[in-house]
Design an enzyme around this catalytic site. Structure first.
Site, PDB file in Angstrom:
ATOM      1  N   HIS A  34       0.845  -1.193   0.000  1.00 25.66           N
ATOM      2  CA  HIS A  34       0.000   0.000   0.000  1.00 25.66           C
ATOM      3  C   HIS A  34       0.881   1.243   0.000  1.00 25.66           C
ATOM      4  O   HIS A  34       2.049   1.208   0.398  1.00 25.66           O
ATOM      5  CB  HIS A  34      -0.939   0.006   1.208  1.00 25.66           C
ATOM      6  CG  HIS A  34      -0.248   0.259   2.521  1.00 25.66           C
ATOM      7  ND1 HIS A  34      -0.083   1.516   3.054  1.00 25.66           N
ATOM      8  CD2 HIS A  34       0.336  -0.592   3.405  1.00 25.66           C
ATOM      9  CE1 HIS A  34       0.562   1.441   4.205  1.00 25.66           C
ATOM     10  NE2 HIS A  34       0.828   0.182   4.449  1.00 25.66           N
ATOM     11  N   CYS A  35       0.294   2.355  -0.458  1.00 21.17           N
ATOM     12  CA  CYS A  35       0.963   3.654  -0.366  1.00 21.17           C
ATOM     13  C   CYS A  35       0.169   4.500   0.622  1.00 21.17           C
ATOM     14  O   CYS A  35      -0.489   3.961   1.507  1.00 21.17           O
ATOM     15  CB  CYS A  35       1.079   4.304  -1.735  1.00 21.17           C
ATOM     16  SG  CYS A  35      -0.508   4.572  -2.552  1.00 21.17           S
ATOM     17  N   VAL A  36       0.201   5.799   0.484  1.00 23.05           N
ATOM     18  CA  VAL A  36      -0.466   6.665   1.461  1.00 23.05           C
ATOM     19  C   VAL A  36      -1.978   6.519   1.406  1.00 23.05           C
ATOM     20  O   VAL A  36      -2.656   6.569   2.431  1.00 23.05           O
ATOM     21  CB  VAL A  36      -0.068   8.141   1.218  1.00 23.05           C
ATOM     22  CG1 VAL A  36      -0.808   9.066   2.172  1.00 23.05           C
ATOM     23  CG2 VAL A  36       1.442   8.302   1.391  1.00 23.05           C
TER      24      VAL A  36
ATOM     25  N   ARG B   6      -3.688   4.160  -1.155  1.00 19.22           N
ATOM     26  CA  ARG B   6      -4.207   3.068  -1.977  1.00 19.22           C
ATOM     27  C   ARG B   6      -3.593   1.716  -1.645  1.00 19.22           C
ATOM     28  O   ARG B   6      -2.411   1.622  -1.315  1.00 19.22           O
ATOM     29  CB  ARG B   6      -3.928   3.357  -3.462  1.00 19.22           C
ATOM     30  CG  ARG B   6      -4.755   4.442  -4.066  1.00 19.22           C
ATOM     31  CD  ARG B   6      -4.159   4.933  -5.356  1.00 19.22           C
ATOM     32  NE  ARG B   6      -3.046   5.846  -5.126  1.00 19.22           N
ATOM     33  CZ  ARG B   6      -2.173   6.226  -6.043  1.00 19.22           C
ATOM     34  NH1 ARG B   6      -2.279   5.759  -7.275  1.00 19.22           N
ATOM     35  NH2 ARG B   6      -1.207   7.050  -5.760  1.00 19.22           N
TER      36      ARG B   6
END
Length: 471
Positions: free
Chosen positions: A26-28, A30
């Site tokens: 995951h990113c910030v 999504r």
């Protein structure tokens, strides 16, 4: 925590079950997933989950938009349910890259090179905008700039300009660091290679045309060949190709030279060989190609400005879907380095605004509270330069808002290219883009922004109401 576990279970089920998930991170905002078969995804079920704000597929990854502060909690529950080990974004990219065709891999490679250096370039663009405000005449005073009226600000403007220009003056160093790292070599050697190509002892690339006309280009004589002592300031292709060659040579040497001798041999040999190749062959050839690309784009926009603006304004958003928009960052940087500005990047900014306004049109027309909330937050995000939530979470989901955004973007782009609008740098897209636009084009760009703001919003709202779209 049951809320996040329930959401994770529902997301997994909508994605086709845990057996359909190859890798996850995951990113910030999504979840980034690699799926065995994206055809198994139940789009309707996924969109119906309360925490899900949108989803899309790009570069071999299936991404589910959840939101800052929540995505990490859902991800931890997903890992616990599926048994998939936690991976870094780089590891997931590696898995996803195996599913791409050669063109997609080439585009992904460019994205992997330029995205890490974007913060430096965008920061430079914003600072150059501040410098423009201080130094450009006719913004606040007739025929005069702020530093003309208040000379005590001149030195402050000078320092700001120096800080802003640094990223562009030493652009090959930034690209060298990122490119060599992407190709599997030592990033430090990439920095040295990039700085070597803009060494102050070399003829500055911006003075090459004049020196060539007067016959004052200095040369080395290497093995009977005359090699121009030319720097590659603002050039993209020379450092990209040279970085690949450097990484290949370094990896070749590391496999064959004993560890005890690598420190004294690998870097010197790799840099020496690459340096000779760069100045003798890579630089001259790619410099010509780069100037040819510049001439092609400037020729189109000089002779067919309205048509060029229409086409680029219309295709930019679809390019984002495929990931091909990253290739044009290299073109923007090439234009800035060659002619001192870019006429392509302002169109990007209008496209971002248009996507935001289309989402806002959905906000005004929709009766669904969840969709209204998503439309508002994603629209604001697009106005500030981040379009993915609006584009993938709202506009593409209903299709017609995406088309309305393209229409608004194309009309706005036609207007600003007809008026010759140029940006002195790449900055933040959307509304903050005005700071990267050359001050003499501010009025024209503001009108273009108004077109991109109003047209998609009105078209989206009218279409939804006249066609009685139920959402």
């Amino acid at each position: 925590m049951s809320q996040y576990r329930d959401a994770a279970e529902n997301i997994i089920a909508a994605l086709g079950g845990k057996d359909n998930i190859d890798a996850a991170t995951h990113c910030v905002t999504r979840l980034r997933l690699v799926l065995k078969d994206e055809g198994q995804v139940d789009q309707d079920a996924l969109s119906a989950i309360d925490l899900v704000k949108g989803n899309f597929s790009t570069n071999g990854q299936y991404q589910v938009v959840i939101g800052q502060g929540t995505v990490d909690k859902v991800y931890k529950e997903m890992v616990a349910i599926t048994g998939i080990g936690e991976l870094s974004k780089e590891e997931v990219k590696e898995v996803a890259g195996k599913k791409l065709n050669p063109l997609q891999r080439a585009i992904k490679t460019l994205a992997d090179i330029f995205i890490p250096i974007l913060p430096a370039i965008v920061t430079a663009g914003l600072l150059m905008g501040i410098n423009n405000i201080l130094t450009a005449p006719d913004i606040f005073f007739d025929g005069q700039s702020i530093i003309d009226v208040y000379p005590q600000w001149a030195d402050i403007a000078g320092i700001i300009n120096l800080i802003a220009n640094t990223a562009f003056v030493f652009l090959p160093g930034l690209i060298g660091w990122s490119a060599v790292n992407r190709f599997g070599g030592s990033p430090l050697l990439g920095i040295v290679l990039g700085l070597m190509l803009v060494h102050p002892d070399l003829l500055n690339a911006w003075g090459y045309a004049e020196a060539s006309t007067s016959g004052d280009v200095p040369h080395w004589n290497i093995f009977g060949m005359d090699v121009a002592q030319l720097g590659y300031q603002g050039q993209v292709l020379p450092i990209l190709i040279a970085s690949y060659v450097l990484a290949v040579i370094e990896k070749f040497l590391r496999k064959r030279i004993p560890d005890a001798f690598q420190l004294l041999t690998v870097a010197p040999i790799a840099l020496l060989v690459t340096g000779f190749l760069a100045f003798m062959f890579i630089g001259p050839v790619t410099f010509t190609i780069g100037n040819g690309i510049t001439a092609l784009f400037t020729g189109i926009f000089d002779n067919f400005a309205v048509l060029g603006g229409l086409l680029y304004g219309a295709i930019y958003a679809p390019l984002v879907i495929t990931g091909m928009h990253h290739t044009f960052l290299a073109v923007d940087l090439q234009l800035i380095g060659t002619i001192g500005g870019t006429f392509l990047w302002p169109i990007l900014a209008l496209s971002n605004i248009a996507q935001g306004s289309a989402a806002m049109g959905v906000l005004l027309a929709s009766k669904d509270e969840k969709l209204k909330g998503l439309s508002m937050t994603s629209g604001i995000s697009a106005y500030l330069g981040i379009t993915e939530p609006a584009m993938f979470g709202v506009n593409l989901r209903y299709r017609f808002p995406f088309i309305c955004a393209i229409i608004g973007s194309a009309i706005g782009a036609m207007f600003i290219t007809w008026n010759g609008v140029m940006a002195s740098s790449v900055g933040v897209g959307g509304l903050p883009a005005i700071f990267s636009i050359m001050s003499e084009f501010w009025i024209s760009f503001l009108i273009g922004m108004a077109i991109a703001f109003v047209v998609p919003l009105v078209l989206t709202y009218l279409y939804a109401k006249t066609r009685r779209v139920d959402f």
